[in-house]
Write a protein that holds these residues in place. Structure first.
Motif, PDB file in Angstrom:
ATOM      1  N   MET A  74       0.837  -1.197   0.000  1.00 20.63           N
ATOM      2  CA  MET A  74       0.000   0.000   0.000  1.00 20.63           C
ATOM      3  C   MET A  74       0.874   1.249   0.000  1.00 20.63           C
ATOM      4  SD  MET A  74      -3.177  -0.666  -0.265  1.00 20.63           S
ATOM      5  CE  MET A  74      -4.382   0.278   0.612  1.00 20.63           C
ATOM      6  N   GLY A  75       2.070   1.115  -0.553  1.00 17.47           N
ATOM      7  CA  GLY A  75       2.919   2.283  -0.735  1.00 17.47           C
ATOM      8  C   GLY A  75       2.256   3.219  -1.732  1.00 17.47           C
ATOM      9  N   ARG A 117       4.217  -1.267   3.283  1.00 18.68           N
ATOM     10  CA  ARG A 117       4.522  -0.043   2.542  1.00 18.68           C
ATOM     11  C   ARG A 117       5.742  -0.225   1.685  1.00 18.68           C
ATOM     12  NH1 ARG A 117       0.193   3.417   3.661  1.00 18.68           N
ATOM     13  NH2 ARG A 117      -0.345   3.134   5.822  1.00 18.68           N
ATOM     14  N   CYS A 118       5.582  -0.047   0.441  1.00 16.99           N
ATOM     15  CA  CYS A 118       6.653  -0.068  -0.544  1.00 16.99           C
ATOM     16  C   CYS A 118       7.690  -1.159  -0.338  1.00 16.99           C
ATOM     17  CB  CYS A 118       7.393   1.260  -0.625  1.00 16.99           C
ATOM     18  SG  CYS A 118       8.415   1.318  -2.114  1.00 16.99           S
ATOM     19  N   VAL A 119       7.647  -2.134  -1.215  1.00 14.40           N
ATOM     20  CA  VAL A 119       8.654  -3.179  -1.160  1.00 14.40           C
ATOM     21  C   VAL A 119       9.775  -2.855  -2.137  1.00 14.40           C
ATOM     22  CG1 VAL A 119       7.054  -4.918  -0.396  1.00 14.40           C
ATOM     23  CG2 VAL A 119       7.384  -4.589  -2.824  1.00 14.40           C
ATOM     24  N   GLY A 120       9.742  -1.689  -2.730  1.00 14.88           N
ATOM     25  CA  GLY A 120      10.830  -1.254  -3.609  1.00 14.88           C
ATOM     26  C   GLY A 120      10.727  -1.783  -5.026  1.00 14.88           C
ATOM     27  N   ALA A 121       9.574  -2.305  -5.373  1.00 15.12           N
ATOM     28  CA  ALA A 121       9.387  -2.781  -6.743  1.00 15.12           C
ATOM     29  C   ALA A 121       8.302  -1.947  -7.402  1.00 15.12           C
ATOM     30  CB  ALA A 121       9.021  -4.265  -6.740  1.00 15.12           C
ATOM     31  N   CYS A 122       8.355  -0.643  -7.182  1.00 18.37           N
ATOM     32  CA  CYS A 122       7.281   0.251  -7.621  1.00 18.37           C
ATOM     33  C   CYS A 122       7.041   0.167  -9.119  1.00 18.37           C
ATOM     34  CB  CYS A 122       7.583   1.686  -7.244  1.00 18.37           C
ATOM     35  SG  CYS A 122       8.119   1.911  -5.560  1.00 18.37           S
ATOM     36  N   GLY A 123       8.050  -0.242  -9.875  1.00 19.90           N
ATOM     37  CA  GLY A 123       7.885  -0.368 -11.317  1.00 19.90           C
ATOM     38  C   GLY A 123       6.848  -1.417 -11.662  1.00 19.90           C
ATOM     39  N   LEU A 124       6.615  -2.313 -10.719  1.00 20.80           N
ATOM     40  CA  LEU A 124       5.665  -3.400 -10.960  1.00 20.80           C
ATOM     41  C   LEU A 124       4.321  -3.126 -10.304  1.00 20.80           C
ATOM     42  CD1 LEU A 124       8.022  -6.434 -10.207  1.00 20.80           C
ATOM     43  CD2 LEU A 124       7.433  -5.525 -12.438  1.00 20.80           C
ATOM     44  N   THR A 168       6.884 -12.604  -5.374  1.00 20.06           N
ATOM     45  CA  THR A 168       6.348 -11.292  -5.701  1.00 20.06           C
ATOM     46  C   THR A 168       5.494 -11.357  -6.960  1.00 20.06           C
ATOM     47  OG1 THR A 168       8.443 -10.416  -4.922  1.00 20.06           O
ATOM     48  CG2 THR A 168       7.003  -8.884  -6.065  1.00 20.06           C
ATOM     49  N   ARG A 209       2.102  -5.912 -11.162  1.00 22.52           N
ATOM     50  CA  ARG A 209       1.002  -5.452 -12.007  1.00 22.52           C
ATOM     51  C   ARG A 209      -0.253  -6.284 -11.785  1.00 22.52           C
ATOM     52  NH1 ARG A 209       5.445  -5.062 -15.872  1.00 22.52           N
ATOM     53  NH2 ARG A 209       6.160  -2.927 -15.692  1.00 22.52           N
ATOM     54  N   THR A 254      15.477  -5.025  -7.140  1.00 20.96           N
ATOM     55  CA  THR A 254      14.258  -5.637  -6.619  1.00 20.96           C
ATOM     56  C   THR A 254      13.187  -5.848  -7.679  1.00 20.96           C
ATOM     57  OG1 THR A 254      14.680  -4.633  -4.516  1.00 20.96           O
ATOM     58  CG2 THR A 254      12.488  -5.446  -4.867  1.00 20.96           C
ATOM     59  N   GLY A 255      12.984  -4.842  -8.518  1.00 24.45           N
ATOM     60  CA  GLY A 255      11.926  -4.953  -9.516  1.00 24.45           C
ATOM     61  C   GLY A 255      12.184  -6.098 -10.463  1.00 24.45           C
ATOM     62  N   CYS A 313      13.265   0.486 -14.339  1.00 23.71           N
ATOM     63  CA  CYS A 313      12.509  -0.648 -13.805  1.00 23.71           C
ATOM     64  C   CYS A 313      11.228  -0.910 -14.586  1.00 23.71           C
ATOM     65  CB  CYS A 313      12.157  -0.407 -12.354  1.00 23.71           C
ATOM     66  SG  CYS A 313      13.540   0.183 -11.374  1.00 23.71           S
ATOM     67  N   PRO A 363       6.956   5.643   1.656  1.00 25.25           N
ATOM     68  CA  PRO A 363       6.395   4.642   0.758  1.00 25.25           C
ATOM     69  C   PRO A 363       6.446   5.127  -0.686  1.00 25.25           C
ATOM     70  CG  PRO A 363       4.642   5.817   1.891  1.00 25.25           C
ATOM     71  CD  PRO A 363       5.930   6.353   2.440  1.00 25.25           C
ATOM     72  N   PHE A 389      12.678   4.182  -3.344  1.00 25.42           N
ATOM     73  CA  PHE A 389      13.563   3.011  -3.342  1.00 25.42           C
ATOM     74  C   PHE A 389      14.956   3.377  -3.810  1.00 25.42           C
ATOM     75  CE2 PHE A 389      12.856   2.295  -7.945  1.00 25.42           C
ATOM     76  CZ  PHE A 389      11.669   2.976  -8.110  1.00 25.42           C
ATOM     77  N   ARG A 411      17.655   1.847  -1.182  1.00 21.62           N
ATOM     78  CA  ARG A 411      17.666   0.415  -1.378  1.00 21.62           C
ATOM     79  C   ARG A 411      18.456   0.049  -2.635  1.00 21.62           C
ATOM     80  NH1 ARG A 411      12.629  -3.501  -1.362  1.00 21.62           N
ATOM     81  NH2 ARG A 411      13.882  -5.331  -1.629  1.00 21.62           N
ATOM     82  N   VAL A 462       8.558   4.330 -14.990  1.00 25.69           N
ATOM     83  CA  VAL A 462       8.800   4.224 -13.557  1.00 25.69           C
ATOM     84  C   VAL A 462      10.241   3.795 -13.379  1.00 25.69           C
ATOM     85  CG1 VAL A 462       8.302   2.845 -11.526  1.00 25.69           C
ATOM     86  CG2 VAL A 462       6.443   3.704 -12.915  1.00 25.69           C
TER      87      VAL A 462
END
Ligand SMILES: Cc1cc2nc3c(=O)[nH]c(=O)nc-3n(C[C@H](O)[C@H](O)[C@H](O)COP(=O)(O)O)c2cc1C
Ligand code: SF4
Ligand code: SF4
Ligand code: SF4
Ligand code: FES
Ligand code: FES
Lengths: 161, 597
Positions: A87-88, A126-133, A143, A146, B14-15, B52, B200, B203, B206, B363
């Motif tokens: 829910m980031g 909150r935000c797992v650092g894969a925001c591109g997905l 994980t 999308r 990570t992505g 990413c 949030p 990254f 990280r 992104v």
């Protein structure tokens, strides 16, 4: 607070003792000790906290204070397949709320809850650092990126066995 | 690296990691082995390339070929076509969205053209799990230089002259902070790296730790030498397993090479680093809270002064810096203060890493000189708004920052300009919003975060933010009034003025800036009970289009609250007073007769 009462086995107590000793029973290492214990037990029931308190010489109230302060620590056991919905902000603006809603509907549990067969538990993070997905869902270590509300039935199916 | 004639760099950020980049590496190695090429072609798992959006990325060196959205099963083609026959695999190349043409190498991608990489200089170029690759790119040279050629005072002066300001959000001069820590005499001092990154949607830190952990270790040692400390601690979120793993490997290798530990380079200077884990509390990013957390306590902030530089970890002088701040230090030492201060704006020097996310095409993670405009970042590097929607705003500074709009697009980004525009730099997250985003819901989202993360120590933040959140909730439900908007504003100002730490002092920023920049939208919610973006569920109305409805009754049967009436083969009607806006009817109607207003 969880109402679950558990009985610690001798080897469990030994594990906690050994963990505390590994950190020199230093009260400043409380958080590291709790991390190890949660990794081992999957959660931190009151009984575990009591043993930790004894061995680190920290009042049990203080241990409880730390456990409840940090959201990473939990006092209830998670399901076999813990589901976390990111829910980031990035996931939120790309529709994470609808994904969460769908999981709630499908599993008939609330965030923080576990299904009655202990198979799934639901939480948000909150935000797992894969925001591109984004939006991102974690099931255990896996994980999913999308994710659309329509995908949820399929994801849950993967774990139906 | 000389032994190899070609390198296949696979993103292990990570992505991409989540999108099976590990399997790509395995398959590439298998293919190469089958063809007997393992001796001349090396496969390297790197940190994030920044792009990413189109991951997983595979980059072929030396020709800079940039493959996007690679699947494990593409390994065979890459090896057979590119490695063996020297032909680029056209279908995996990045296509320029404007020209629709394949871009053959990363140097020609708009995404990279305007970027300048200092903190991210090695991310995507080296294998973060191999110290030799870091060393091959001048790694640990800055530490060597400082220890053998410069006094601590000279080092501090250089950092001060570079004009670098902390990247953790506050923007305090790094050199000045080091100087303060140096001046406080003590037998023990500590260097702390703040890797809590709780914002949030951010990254950056990280990615640095996953892609180039040694740059942070090296800088911490330099800082230790400068302030007179021999212990370093990295406070990292437990939610970052990959970064933790890579840090552990890096620390182990640095010790093995004698770059951490006793008597480094035979100079008599000793320095070592240990890891401390966070446990999911945003407020622990605040430096006093972070220090308490490292001491095994609840992460509650305390009043400053005393500043950590006077009394921090174990009540000793402690210097806290952010990951990105540290990552730039070795480059600053090697290239000099003048070089660094020639980049950027008058009061904000150097580059800044941003995590671009939200409704944007590309992104990813970018690094640009300070002073780059939002327009360049969003519309050039970021490739504009997704799905040809209209740009609405960009939230910078996360839950502590504000939302900037169209009118700010040409503002050069730096610490002071962002504050003047009603936002802040924060850690560097940029969340782009489009016409579908409701600014009341957005403000509510950020406050929900603050309410959850407030440590509860002081009343304005604990109670005030909760009230703000409730008020926003009521507005979203159509129960707000114009007076509520004034209430929101007044309460926000009080919370900002009276909260103890940075969390409370900044938490009303999103709602304040959104009310300021999108006043009409707030007014629409309270006076017309309408949500112009169509996000607020309670303000939506499900309506049946009389022309399309054939009276099949499907909707009426599925409605959980019997809000739909109508005879078979006759037009149906929704009673909006009973309707709970579940959307079931709309999903069911095969004739597209139901719409939302
Ligand atoms: C609520 C709050 C959260 C913060 N979170 C972070 C964080 O996640 N990472 C960080 O580096 N600094 C964070 N900071 C800023 C730190 O307190 C501190 O200023 C910073 O680590 C100093 O490093 P710098 O000078 O290199 O920026 C936060 C501050 C506040 C008030
Ligand atoms: S402002 Fe909020 S987070 Fe900071 S000390 Fe007060 S209650 Fe805690
Ligand atoms: S499902 Fe559609 S067509 Fe059928 S009655 Fe409802 S609105 Fe009319
Ligand atoms: S949206 Fe749900 S409650 Fe409203 S009319 Fe349709 S089915 Fe009934
Ligand atoms: S906000 Fe969900 S991964 Fe970053
Ligand atoms: S994670 Fe692979 S490009 Fe960012």
């Amino acid at each position: 607070m969880s109402s679950i009462k558990i009985e610690l086995r001798n080897e469990d107590v030994d594990f906690i003792k050994a963990t505390c000793s590994k950190f020199n029973s230093d009260p400043q290492e409380l958080i590291n000790v709790l991390h190890s214990c949660q990794e081992h037990f999957g959660y931190l029931p009151a009984e575990v906290q009591e043993v930790v308190s004894g061995h680190l010489n920290v009042p049990v109230a203080k241990v409880y204070g730390v456990v409840t302060f940090y959201s990473f620590f939990t006092m209830t056991p998670k399901g076999k397949h813990p589901i976390s919905i990111c829910m980031g902000t990035a996931c939120y603006v790309r529709g994470a709320e609808k994904v969460l809603e769908e999981f709630r509907k499908e599993l008939k549990i609330q965030v923080g809850g576990t299904t009655s067969d202990n198979k799934f538990s639901l939480s948000s993070l909150r935000c797992v650092g894969a925001c591109g997905l984004a939006p991102v869902v974690l099931v255990g270590d896996k994980t999913y990126g999308r994710v659309a509300p329509d995908d949820i039935k399929g994801i849950l199916k993967e774990y139906e066995k | 690296m000389s032994k190899y004639s070609m390198h296949l760099l696979v993103c292990g950020g990570t992505g991409c990691h989540a999108a099976e980049s590990d399997a790509i590496v395995c398959n590439l190695r298998d293919e190469l082995e089958a063809k007997g090429l393992l001796d001349s072609v090396q496969v390297i798992l790197t940190g994030c390339f920044g792009f990413c959006e189109k991951g997983p990325i595979v980059k072929v060196m030396p020709d800079n070929t940039f493959y996007v959205q690679v699947k494990p099963e593409d390994a065979q083609t890459i090896v057979e076509e590119h490695v063996i026959k020297g032909r680029k695999v056209n279908r995996l190349l990045y296509k320029d969205p404007l020209t629709k043409e394949a871009v053959s190498d990363s140097k020609h991608m708009v995404f990279y053209k305007k970027q300048m990489r200092i903190a991210l200089r090695n991310c995507g170029f080296i294998n973060p799990e191999n110290i030799d690759e870091y060393i091959a790119r001048d790694g640990y040279q800055a530490l060597g230089k400082v220890l053998t050629e410069m006094s601590p005072e000279e080092t501090i002066k250089l950092v001060k002259d570079s004009g670098q300001r902390g990247r953790g959000g506050g923007g305090f001069s790094t050199g000045l902070k080091w100087e303060l820590a140096r001046k406080n005499v003590s037998d023990e001092k500590y260097v702390v790296c703040n890797a809590d990154e709780g914002d949030p949607g951010a990254f950056m830190d990280r990615s640095v730790l996953e892609g180039d952990p040694h740059s942070v270790l090296e800088a911490m040692a330099i800082c230790g030498y400068s302030i007179g400390a021999s212990d370093g601690l990295i406070y990292i979120r437990a939610e970052y397993p990959l970064a933790i793993e890579r840090l552990k490997i890096a620390i182990g290798q640095a010790r093995e090479y004698g770059l951490l530990g006793d008597n480094i380079f035979g100079t008599g200077f000793s320095f070592d680093i240990t890891l401390r884990y966070g446990a999911g509390a945003f407020v622990c990013g605040e430096e006093t809270a972070l220090i308490h957390s490292m001491e095994g306590l609840r992460g509650e902030p305390t009043v400053k002064p005393p500043f950590p530089a006077e009394s921090g970890y174990r009540n000793k002088p402690t210097n806290v810096n952010n990951v990105e701040t540290f990552a730039s230090i070795p480059a600053i030492i090697l290239k000099g203060a003048r070089w660094y201060s020639s980049i950027g704006t008058e009061k904000s020097k150097g580059t800044k890493v941003f995590a671009l996310a939200g409704k944007i095409n590309n992104v990813g993670l970018i690094e640009v000189p300070m002073g780059t405009t939002l327009r360049e970042v969003i519309f050039e590097i970021g490739g504009g708004i997704r799905n040809v929607k209209k740009f609405k705003g960009v939230q910078t500074g996360g839950p502590s920052g504000g939302c900037l709009t169209e009118k700010h697009l040409d503002t050069p980004i730096d610490f002071d300009n962002l504050i003047a525009a009603g936002s802040m730099m924060g850690s560097g997250a940029m969340i782009v919003l489009d016409e579908d985003d409701c600014m009341v819901s957005m403000a509510k989202f950020f406050l929900e975060f603050t309410v959850e993360e407030s440590c509860g120590k002081c009343a304005p933040c604990r109670i005030g933010n909760k009230r703000l959140h409730e008020l926003l909730g009521q507005i979203c439900e159509g129960k707000g009034s114009l007076a509520d908007l004034d209430r929101l504003k007044n309460m926000s100002l009080v919370i900002k003025d009276t909260s103890l730490c940075g969390l409370g002092q900044t938490s009303p920023n999103p709602v304040l800036s959104m009310m300021d920049n999108f006043r009409e939208e707030y007014v629409a919610h309270v006076t017309h009970k309408k949500c112009p973006a169509g996000q607020c569920k309670s303000l939506m109305e499900y309506i049946i289009n009389l022309d399309n409805c054939v009276g099949c009754t499907a909707c009426a049967r599925v409605c959980p609250v019997n809000a739909i009436t109508g005879e078979r083969k006759e037009v149906h009607l929704i009673n909006s007073a009973t309707c709970i806006k579940c959307g079931a009817c709309m999903e069911k109607c095969k004739f597209d007769a139901i719409y939302i207003s």
